[in-house]
Design an enzyme around this catalytic site. Sequence first.
Site, PDB file in Angstrom:
ATOM      1  N   HIS A 188      43.839  23.186  30.929  1.00 62.07           N
ATOM      2  CA  HIS A 188      45.385  23.300  30.699  1.00 62.07           C
ATOM      3  C   HIS A 188      45.735  24.311  29.485  1.00 62.07           C
ATOM      4  O   HIS A 188      46.817  24.967  29.854  1.00 62.07           O
ATOM      5  CB  HIS A 188      45.771  21.703  30.588  1.00 62.07           C
ATOM      6  CG  HIS A 188      45.479  20.806  31.651  1.00 62.07           C
ATOM      7  ND1 HIS A 188      46.106  20.910  33.140  1.00 62.07           N
ATOM      8  CD2 HIS A 188      44.862  19.849  31.637  1.00 62.07           C
ATOM      9  CE1 HIS A 188      45.837  20.270  33.877  1.00 62.07           C
ATOM     10  NE2 HIS A 188      44.997  19.345  32.969  1.00 62.07           N
ATOM     11  N   ARG A 293      44.493  35.139  46.678  1.00 57.71           N
ATOM     12  CA  ARG A 293      42.912  35.092  47.054  1.00 57.71           C
ATOM     13  C   ARG A 293      42.590  33.623  47.442  1.00 57.71           C
ATOM     14  O   ARG A 293      42.607  32.702  46.499  1.00 57.71           O
ATOM     15  CB  ARG A 293      42.173  35.336  45.682  1.00 57.71           C
ATOM     16  CG  ARG A 293      41.986  36.864  45.460  1.00 57.71           C
ATOM     17  CD  ARG A 293      40.963  36.821  44.283  1.00 57.71           C
ATOM     18  NE  ARG A 293      40.809  38.349  44.018  1.00 57.71           N
ATOM     19  CZ  ARG A 293      41.331  39.331  43.143  1.00 57.71           C
ATOM     20  NH1 ARG A 293      42.257  38.772  42.633  1.00 57.71           N
ATOM     21  NH2 ARG A 293      40.673  40.576  43.165  1.00 57.71           N
ATOM     22  N   ARG A 329      45.553  36.414  51.613  1.00 61.50           N
ATOM     23  CA  ARG A 329      44.218  36.930  52.306  1.00 61.50           C
ATOM     24  C   ARG A 329      43.359  35.586  52.892  1.00 61.50           C
ATOM     25  O   ARG A 329      43.286  34.921  52.175  1.00 61.50           O
ATOM     26  CB  ARG A 329      43.555  37.539  51.146  1.00 61.50           C
ATOM     27  CG  ARG A 329      42.152  37.957  51.547  1.00 61.50           C
ATOM     28  CD  ARG A 329      41.164  38.760  50.796  1.00 61.50           C
ATOM     29  NE  ARG A 329      40.776  37.989  49.596  1.00 61.50           N
ATOM     30  CZ  ARG A 329      40.094  38.562  48.405  1.00 61.50           C
ATOM     31  NH1 ARG A 329      40.202  39.988  48.431  1.00 61.50           N
ATOM     32  NH2 ARG A 329      39.899  37.671  47.465  1.00 61.50           N
ATOM     33  N   GLU A 427      38.207  47.854  52.396  1.00 62.68           N
ATOM     34  CA  GLU A 427      37.475  47.888  51.052  1.00 62.68           C
ATOM     35  C   GLU A 427      36.030  48.289  51.617  1.00 62.68           C
ATOM     36  O   GLU A 427      35.090  47.963  50.876  1.00 62.68           O
ATOM     37  CB  GLU A 427      37.663  46.421  50.580  1.00 62.68           C
ATOM     38  CG  GLU A 427      37.374  45.099  51.588  1.00 62.68           C
ATOM     39  CD  GLU A 427      37.556  43.912  50.800  1.00 62.68           C
ATOM     40  OE1 GLU A 427      37.678  44.093  49.597  1.00 62.68           O
ATOM     41  OE2 GLU A 427      37.822  42.954  51.580  1.00 62.68           O
ATOM     42  N   ASN A 450      37.915  46.902  44.327  1.00 68.38           N
ATOM     43  CA  ASN A 450      36.871  46.615  43.542  1.00 68.38           C
ATOM     44  C   ASN A 450      35.493  46.725  44.606  1.00 68.38           C
ATOM     45  O   ASN A 450      34.348  47.269  44.092  1.00 68.38           O
ATOM     46  CB  ASN A 450      36.990  45.124  43.340  1.00 68.38           C
ATOM     47  CG  ASN A 450      38.284  44.910  42.440  1.00 68.38           C
ATOM     48  OD1 ASN A 450      38.888  45.763  41.887  1.00 68.38           O
ATOM     49  ND2 ASN A 450      39.047  43.749  42.465  1.00 68.38           N
ATOM     50  N   ASP A 451      35.618  46.400  45.908  1.00 66.25           N
ATOM     51  CA  ASP A 451      34.610  46.386  46.806  1.00 66.25           C
ATOM     52  C   ASP A 451      34.395  47.952  47.398  1.00 66.25           C
ATOM     53  O   ASP A 451      33.519  48.186  47.618  1.00 66.25           O
ATOM     54  CB  ASP A 451      35.048  45.274  47.986  1.00 66.25           C
ATOM     55  CG  ASP A 451      34.509  44.147  47.682  1.00 66.25           C
ATOM     56  OD1 ASP A 451      33.418  43.973  46.872  1.00 66.25           O
ATOM     57  OD2 ASP A 451      35.173  42.900  47.844  1.00 66.25           O
ATOM     58  N   ARG A 461      28.822  45.443  42.304  1.00 64.21           N
ATOM     59  CA  ARG A 461      29.812  45.199  41.353  1.00 64.21           C
ATOM     60  C   ARG A 461      29.488  43.992  40.306  1.00 64.21           C
ATOM     61  O   ARG A 461      30.195  43.768  39.229  1.00 64.21           O
ATOM     62  CB  ARG A 461      31.064  45.120  41.987  1.00 64.21           C
ATOM     63  CG  ARG A 461      31.561  43.728  42.759  1.00 64.21           C
ATOM     64  CD  ARG A 461      32.613  43.895  43.348  1.00 64.21           C
ATOM     65  NE  ARG A 461      33.740  42.983  42.830  1.00 64.21           N
ATOM     66  CZ  ARG A 461      34.617  42.285  43.504  1.00 64.21           C
ATOM     67  NH1 ARG A 461      35.121  42.728  45.005  1.00 64.21           N
ATOM     68  NH2 ARG A 461      35.554  41.660  43.006  1.00 64.21           N
ATOM     69  N   CYS A 498      45.293  46.797  46.140  1.00 65.81           N
ATOM     70  CA  CYS A 498      45.387  45.406  45.336  1.00 65.81           C
ATOM     71  C   CYS A 498      44.016  45.251  44.610  1.00 65.81           C
ATOM     72  O   CYS A 498      43.831  44.091  43.815  1.00 65.81           O
ATOM     73  CB  CYS A 498      45.647  44.169  46.363  1.00 65.81           C
ATOM     74  SG  CYS A 498      44.087  44.059  47.517  1.00 65.81           S
TER      75      CYS A 498
HETATM   76  C1  PEP Z   1      38.792  44.215  46.011  1.00 68.14           C
HETATM   77  O1  PEP Z   1      37.865  43.964  46.540  1.00 68.14           O
HETATM   78  O2  PEP Z   1      39.270  45.065  45.573  1.00 68.14           O
HETATM   79  C2  PEP Z   1      39.600  42.878  46.021  1.00 68.14           C
HETATM   80  C3  PEP Z   1      40.950  43.103  45.843  1.00 68.14           C
HETATM   81  O3  PEP Z   1      39.045  41.732  46.638  1.00 68.14           O
HETATM   82  P1  PEP Z   1      38.017  40.792  45.542  1.00 68.14           P
HETATM   83  O4  PEP Z   1      38.429  41.572  44.200  1.00 68.14           O
HETATM   84  O5  PEP Z   1      38.770  39.400  45.578  1.00 68.14           O
HETATM   85  O6  PEP Z   1      36.929  41.031  46.187  1.00 68.14           O
HETATM   86 MG    MG Z   2      37.092  42.437  47.833  1.00 65.43          MG
END
Ligand code: PEP
Ligand code: MG
Length: 537
Positions: A188, A293, A329, A427, A450-451, A461, A498
């Site tokens: 919290h 997410r 998502r 991704e 990110n992916d 990653r 995103c």
């Molecule tokens: C990504 O892969 O860029 C993404 C937004 O999803 P996550 O980071 O939750 O895999």
């Molecule tokens: Mg991802």
Amino acid sequence: MKVYQGKSVYHGIAIGKIRILKKEKRNVVRSHVEDVEAEIRRKAAAVDESMQQLKQLYDKALQEVGESGAAIFDVHQMMLEDQDYQESIENMIRTQEVNAEYAVAVTSDNFAAMFEQMDDDYMKARAADVRDISERLISVLLEEKQDLDSKDDKEIVVAEDLSPSETVQMDKSRVQAFVTRFGSSNSHTAILARTMNIPALIGVDYTEDMDGKLAVVDGFQGIVIADPDEATLAGYRKKEAEEAEKRELLQTLKGKESVTKSGREIRLYANIGGISDLQAVMQNDAAGIGLFRSEFLYLEKSDYPTEDEQFQVYKSVAETMAGKKVIIRTLDIGADKQIGYFDLKKEENPAMGFRAIRICLKRPEIFKTQLRALYRASNYGNIAIMFPMIISVTEIRKIKEIVEEVKKELKEQGIPFKEVELGVMIETPAAVMVSEELAEEVDFFSIGTNDLTQYTLAIDRQNGELDEFYDSHHPAVLRMIRMVIENAHKKGIWAGICGELGADLTLTDTFLDMGIDELSVSPSCVLSIRKKIREHA
Ligand code: PEP
Ligand code: MG
């Protein structure tokens, strides 16, 4: 000068006087009562008084930190009135002829122990809550006065841990930072700090002698500096002023449009993991949610969340966002996000394994439950759905078939829903390469950088040792982003980002030049990106 290392759960710089909150270790004495019914009435009156206090705390929290921050006091009211809890106290007063304070203290210990033993993090966390409500009840029974307001002007609150009622009773205008020995990133205190926009550190092994001393909390480095020397203090005062100035400046952007100088409006959305992040979304004035997410809903549970449980969450987010776009998502577990009850086999190469949409397509009952909840919630706002880890057109066609089945079932059952936009997360390099075809199937693209970086550069990653190679500015990644935007526009759909790269201010101009339509970033990054967009030619 003494430096204490901890873990930052919210950034920022604060300077103030340390106040260590000491919880008086109350010794509740057991005493014999003659008139047990009178004692039960005394307990009932104390419960009423405690309920009143909790209602007031709810209202105070609602004003200060909004609905999500106040919700805990609703939970406390429910827990205080819980039949099992109340019966346990009454039973002890009657059968053992003891005073109410003692019966409450013992019941509190018993219930807390029971929660602590549960195999579910959410239920485990309820142990602190049952202690909190019991402390309140005992305090009312003992007619104690609570004084959590600070006396000094700017102060840094240091404690073993902070309960929600302690934090809400504080005079927030004086509190500059929270520092605790225990607690977690999702405690919290962390949530509150994020909402109050003040630094917070956990895991700080502080010593009592820092009480009353001037200190600096550096929420970027996760340190507390007690008794800083002149030069250190001067350096931090400068940094604090710069931070404040940045914040002030950014605040002036609230309510303004995210429009480039040439008049192009960009959808500037925020990423969230759950309802508790909505407050930050509001405070930072995001135009919508670009990535919810949803797997966090599954991660918090010890079993599959039911359709109804999911529906309540999606509905609440859609309603809170009041007609603004909410892109949810679908479940993205596997790889780094493992959930015991899914019973997934251990894999040699989980990042390239059974994850995300692959699980949903192989186990359609899980997927359908989520889709039903999402479509039901669509009736309460502006929901869109996107699918993670897509690699082919075949997949998206299969998904659309399942979506149609869900809609047909809902229609037959007379359950209302709206049409929602469907999108693909781009991704994987495969999705980039077939993006022109994918664009014919859906309403939008959201690039998960990110992916996409992980799969394009073949770099895990999760592996910190490879950080120096994980270059999301790599031309291969940037060219892929450009290609996705071009293919989206060719087919008349919009494209956004995103992944974390969307918040990289050094690339905002590049993305805008590429024609990006949407950027979805952490709530706290929204206003700085808006500034950048408004400066773009
Ligand atoms: C990504 O892969 O860029 C993404 C937004 O999803 P996550 O980071 O939750 O895999
Ligand atoms: Mg991802």
